[in-house]
Design a protein around this motif. Sequence first.
Motif, PDB file in Angstrom:
ATOM      1  N   GLY A  88      70.549   8.424  65.551  1.00  0.00           N
ATOM      2  CA  GLY A  88      70.127   9.655  64.901  1.00  0.00           C
ATOM      3  C   GLY A  88      71.074  10.253  63.892  1.00  0.00           C
ATOM      4  O   GLY A  88      70.794  11.315  63.332  1.00  0.00           O
ATOM      5  N   GLU A  89      72.188   9.581  63.607  1.00  0.00           N
ATOM      6  CA  GLU A  89      73.136  10.119  62.634  1.00  0.00           C
ATOM      7  C   GLU A  89      72.728   9.768  61.205  1.00  0.00           C
ATOM      8  O   GLU A  89      71.985   8.816  60.960  1.00  0.00           O
ATOM      9  N   GLU A  90      73.227  10.522  60.270  1.00  0.00           N
ATOM     10  CA  GLU A  90      72.976  10.251  58.853  1.00  0.00           C
ATOM     11  C   GLU A  90      74.011   9.267  58.329  1.00  0.00           C
ATOM     12  O   GLU A  90      75.209   9.397  58.591  1.00  0.00           O
ATOM     13  N   VAL A  91      73.549   8.267  57.586  1.00  0.00           N
ATOM     14  CA  VAL A  91      74.452   7.296  56.971  1.00  0.00           C
ATOM     15  C   VAL A  91      74.101   7.176  55.489  1.00  0.00           C
ATOM     16  O   VAL A  91      73.062   7.661  55.042  1.00  0.00           O
ATOM     17  N   THR A  92      74.954   6.507  54.748  1.00  0.00           N
ATOM     18  CA  THR A  92      74.713   6.245  53.330  1.00  0.00           C
ATOM     19  C   THR A  92      74.435   4.768  53.144  1.00  0.00           C
ATOM     20  O   THR A  92      75.189   3.911  53.611  1.00  0.00           O
ATOM     21  N   THR A  93      73.334   4.441  52.481  1.00  0.00           N
ATOM     22  CA  THR A  93      72.905   3.056  52.341  1.00  0.00           C
ATOM     23  C   THR A  93      73.777   2.307  51.334  1.00  0.00           C
ATOM     24  O   THR A  93      74.613   2.895  50.637  1.00  0.00           O
ATOM     25  N   THR A  94      73.529   1.019  51.236  1.00  0.00           N
ATOM     26  CA  THR A  94      74.263   0.179  50.285  1.00  0.00           C
ATOM     27  C   THR A  94      74.146   0.707  48.862  1.00  0.00           C
ATOM     28  O   THR A  94      75.099   0.673  48.088  1.00  0.00           O
ATOM     29  N   HIS A  95      72.962   1.236  48.520  1.00  0.00           N
ATOM     30  CA  HIS A  95      72.736   1.745  47.160  1.00  0.00           C
ATOM     31  C   HIS A  95      73.109   3.217  46.992  1.00  0.00           C
ATOM     32  O   HIS A  95      72.849   3.809  45.954  1.00  0.00           O
ATOM     33  N   GLY A  96      73.683   3.816  48.043  1.00  0.00           N
ATOM     34  CA  GLY A  96      74.168   5.186  47.922  1.00  0.00           C
ATOM     35  C   GLY A  96      73.176   6.266  48.288  1.00  0.00           C
ATOM     36  O   GLY A  96      73.397   7.446  47.980  1.00  0.00           O
ATOM     37  N   SER A 102      63.818  10.382  61.682  1.00  0.00           N
ATOM     38  CA  SER A 102      63.236  11.670  62.062  1.00  0.00           C
ATOM     39  C   SER A 102      63.680  12.069  63.460  1.00  0.00           C
ATOM     40  O   SER A 102      63.883  13.249  63.744  1.00  0.00           O
ATOM     41  N   ARG A 103      63.839  11.075  64.336  1.00  0.00           N
ATOM     42  CA  ARG A 103      64.296  11.270  65.714  1.00  0.00           C
ATOM     43  C   ARG A 103      65.131  10.067  66.109  1.00  0.00           C
ATOM     44  O   ARG A 103      64.836   8.945  65.679  1.00  0.00           O
ATOM     45  N   PRO A 104      66.140  10.255  66.923  1.00  0.00           N
ATOM     46  CA  PRO A 104      66.953   9.104  67.331  1.00  0.00           C
ATOM     47  C   PRO A 104      66.120   8.087  68.111  1.00  0.00           C
ATOM     48  O   PRO A 104      65.115   8.428  68.739  1.00  0.00           O
ATOM     49  N   GLY A 379      64.467   1.025  60.031  1.00  0.00           N
ATOM     50  CA  GLY A 379      63.568   1.848  59.216  1.00  0.00           C
ATOM     51  C   GLY A 379      62.125   1.460  59.401  1.00  0.00           C
ATOM     52  O   GLY A 379      61.596   0.640  58.658  1.00  0.00           O
ATOM     53  N   PHE A 380      61.457   2.050  60.383  1.00  0.00           N
ATOM     54  CA  PHE A 380      60.074   1.696  60.721  1.00  0.00           C
ATOM     55  C   PHE A 380      59.098   2.819  60.392  1.00  0.00           C
ATOM     56  O   PHE A 380      57.894   2.670  60.618  1.00  0.00           O
ATOM     57  N   GLU A 381      59.576   3.953  59.891  1.00  0.00           N
ATOM     58  CA  GLU A 381      58.719   5.104  59.619  1.00  0.00           C
ATOM     59  C   GLU A 381      58.106   4.988  58.226  1.00  0.00           C
ATOM     60  O   GLU A 381      58.802   4.669  57.256  1.00  0.00           O
ATOM     61  N   GLY A 450      55.062   1.229  64.624  1.00  0.00           N
ATOM     62  CA  GLY A 450      55.993   2.252  64.154  1.00  0.00           C
ATOM     63  C   GLY A 450      55.778   3.601  64.785  1.00  0.00           C
ATOM     64  O   GLY A 450      56.698   4.418  64.860  1.00  0.00           O
ATOM     65  N   SER A 451      54.579   3.878  65.245  1.00  0.00           N
ATOM     66  CA  SER A 451      54.276   5.159  65.891  1.00  0.00           C
ATOM     67  C   SER A 451      54.873   5.195  67.297  1.00  0.00           C
ATOM     68  O   SER A 451      54.880   4.196  68.005  1.00  0.00           O
ATOM     69  N   ARG A 452      55.332   6.383  67.694  1.00  0.00           N
ATOM     70  CA  ARG A 452      55.907   6.523  69.036  1.00  0.00           C
ATOM     71  C   ARG A 452      54.874   7.104  70.011  1.00  0.00           C
ATOM     72  O   ARG A 452      55.158   8.046  70.752  1.00  0.00           O
TER      73      ARG A 452
END
Length: 636
Positions: A88-96, A102-104, A379-381, A450-452
Amino acid sequence: MNLPTRSVLVTAALTTTLFPLSATSNEYAHDRAKVTETLGGEDYSPYAGRDFPTVPLFGDTHLHTAVSVDAGTMNKLGQEEAFRFARGEEVTTTHGLRAKLSRPLDFVVVSDHAEMYGLMPQLLSGDPEILSTPLGKKWYENLTAGDPALAFDTAMEIVASLSDDVVPIDNPKATKKAWQAYTALADRYNDPGVFSAIIGYEYTTEGANNLHRNVLFRGDSDDANRTIPFSQYDSKNPEDLWTYLADFEARTGSEVLAIAHNGNLSNGRMFSMNAYDGSELTVEIAEARARFEPLYEATQIKGDGEAHPALSPEDAFADFDTWDAANLNGTELKTPDMLPGEYARSALKRGLEIESTLGVNPFKFGMIGSTDSHTSLSGFEEDNFFGKHSGVEPEPDRWKHEVIAAPDPDLTIYGWKQAAGGLAGVWAQENTREAIFDAMMRKETYATTGSRMLVRFFGGWSFTEGDTLTRLPADAGYRKGVPMGGDLSAGPDGAAPTFLMAALRDQYSGNLDRIQVVKGWMDADGETQEKVYNAVWAGDRALDANGELPDVGNTVDVANATWTNTIGAPELLGVWQDPDFDPTQKAFYYARVIEIPTPRWTAYEARRFGVEMDETVPMITTERAYTSPIWYTPES
């Protein structure tokens, strides 16, 4: 010594004076017989003594980072970023780009490829172990020379080397170092009760034909470090992988399992009726597969693998995110005879066939979904999809990027073809590595695209509509039957099996359209058959004479990538009885839950970037879930 305050003492005294404890209440505090007699044989709390799985968990068992050779040529995010993103943390992708779920997730398996495990980060950092090899030294110099064209050509050469029969850089010391760094990291991110970092890797063989398996460990780094990943350079035969896993368990006392990769690009090889070398299947091989592959990855980014319209022409929902032109790299065209060896439903039917002659069902698997993302991001959403690999991160034209370039341009896979999915649903006792592993072994799992959504499915002989009039349908489910992944014992004479099912929508997704029961069986002539039954549905729709149900409708506003939950239902519960049951015929049953139409990731992308995509690009999806089957076998 801590003494009670005066107010506490006064309160205690008043309580004892005004509400004295009777001898009877003191007796009840310690006398279970009197409690049972007074309450009519049951505890007051409906949750007391409940020992069945009650925790629904969602995760990804198929995720790649820069540690995988094919991903590491483009992806700069490592295993730590993968764990952080999943929890659930925010990261920066390869392209920035900033990225966050949305939820962990509840659990993740960072399953980097076994082949030259850890090579790319070691190569790019100038690891002495890698530079001590001639090829490693050459690749390092090419990648760091400052020549973009040379670097790209070298990256492609490295990826192509994965098809070699002999390992290009054979350095077990470097592999062991990378593996043990990963297992230590997984232990560090594992947080029992909150987030499970399950240790695993992907065994990748027959690359273009996708006969891959994700290997999962039940234990921690102490267990996993007793080996290093088994790769195609050890053997390209999956049967040798099962032997290796059996030896590992016998040697260490630790448990492992393998999950077969989605087979829709295997050109008929994933669920072959023969052994890997083409010879007749043996009891030993069938037993090994049944033991070590309890699950199948039925849906992921590279398409859906539950059913195919050519195999199930009467199934209106069979054509979903279908990839069926060729194998993975487009080097071998697909022919119709290959399809039965690729899809879950046909494989389950093949399992019944094999069992009738061999006595063992090698394809008695449960269902899960996962991403197979190579970006380090699960990334399934649909509104938060980062693509298959780091070369197709979000940007205006990625819908027409060549994700997989084939020799024949007509077979090239473009960006829009990617599916934003899937996800593994697990019913466990708690969120721990061990509990999740055990749930997978008993196949108490389901796949979603992808739906929970929460899904329950039970089989028995005496379920009634009264069992749905509760907020605890699983109480009746476990008491009167078996859960998804289970086996039905023989029922009373003349009885047909009943199935209790319940689904609750994902709070961020669409309402539910229907629950269907998919049945497969072997008839009196030894031929396998299938039928899809509409069992529970939303609204006041009625089945027609053929058992078909009118469409639920469509509220999607494609231009704005929105929809309304004014159709469908937030939950569905019901009991269904097989109207065509023959107690002499082997059968399996699984539930398929269909959501109402919602915007596909391509619709979100078109709106965000203001682009107009080709008419052939789908803009609407119907998320769905597939439960693990329940099997019925006649006593004889």
